[in-house]
Design a protein around this motif. Sequence first.
Motif: not given
Lengths: 241, 206
Positions: A182, A184-186, B4-5
């Motif tokens: 991951d 930062n969310g990517k 995370p999403g």
Amino acid sequence: MDCNGFKRWLISRDDCEGNLTRQAHKHREDCPDCNQLYTADEGLEQAFSNSMRMTPPPSGLARRARQRAEAEARPTGAKRPGWLWKGFAPALAIGLLLVVWNPWANPLTSLETIGNFALANHSRTDMTMAFTADEIPDPQEWFYQRLNFRVAMPNFSQRQLTFLGGRECTIGPKKAAYLYYDDNGKRVSVFVMPARQIKFPLQAERRYRIDAIQYSVELWKMDAMVCILVQELNPDTLSTT
Amino acid sequence: MKLPGFAAKIVPRIKSLSPQEFWHLAGRHEGLLYSSAFQYTGNRFDAEDLVQETFLAAFRSRHQLRDRGKMKSWLFIILRNNYLKRAGRKPNRTQNEYDDRIEYDYAEDLAAMAGQEDALQALERKATAENVHRQLSALPESYQSVLILYYLKEFTYQEIADMLEIPIGTVMSRLARGKQRLKAAFIKKAARAAAPKKIIPLARKG
């Protein structure tokens, strides 16, 4: 609430808020006509409820469905190939397989080819993790049992990537470890495979990089392993290049 | 670790149900499936066929069930899809019209009927399972499914909303409007049945 309000409530009472319902009940307690209306409506409601309640199924319904499913799973005599096919079909299948998929050819001969394979894996939506980082304390051992090679876990402490989990995969015809990170969310995908599987010379200290439209693919050697990293390009970088 | 999403799509899938596990879990809901199928089709033979098809389809795609706790809802969704396919119907998703005239008629007619003992008895006699099904099947599918699920009393509004992929507010309004249409139809039938038959004496010759 007056009688007209009560009639409006009566027909849409399933869609009314609690306060309105309380007012309606209060009204019918004081109004015999509306109370009679309510009783008639309740009678109809009860009749619907009785008509649409649970109906006992015929006995053994699920069992019969199970028997059908099991019967479908068994090969039937009519579907078996004849005696001629029994001898010929395996040879034909092997011949076709060799023509279509040549196992001796290794397509991993260029950075672009490897990048394409890695990018294809990264873009697939059906490649779910086989384990998460929380579940498996020793991912190297997990991969060793499945891939027969020791996967060196890359160190991304400088880049602040968080290890999420992994699975087996292939880069072209060759097995590889797929590590999910991951950033930062990517999602960042890292593929690790033995360097001997790559059929072009890789310099030990060099980082190779190709940029696709939206993604960048980096490749580098790590002892006897090769790491391939795929990540989305930063939109800021995209606009300036 | 908080994922995370994007990880929702790549988290490990639960182990696919074994055949034994599947039949053990799915078999518990045969009553619910049969009752729903009976309401949809209106007869026992078609209902039985529909349930068998549902079990077979669910068994073949049991690997797609991600949460075993949702077996009941999942089976119902398959049943409904099978019914729609069989009946050549499409799920109605846009029933936004609100027929105020029906609302007015219903309340007025019920008010007129509430004072007459004969009319109320006629209403009760008309509300047989067969008649209820006939009126139910005449409704748009969007109302039909909500009413079936509601009267089975097995699901919460939220579960109904999830299964039909509509907001909970839509479940409540469809329920109210579906009932409204159903009740209005019965009131009209009962009113006709209770109306005194007019006998017109024919003039005799000679």
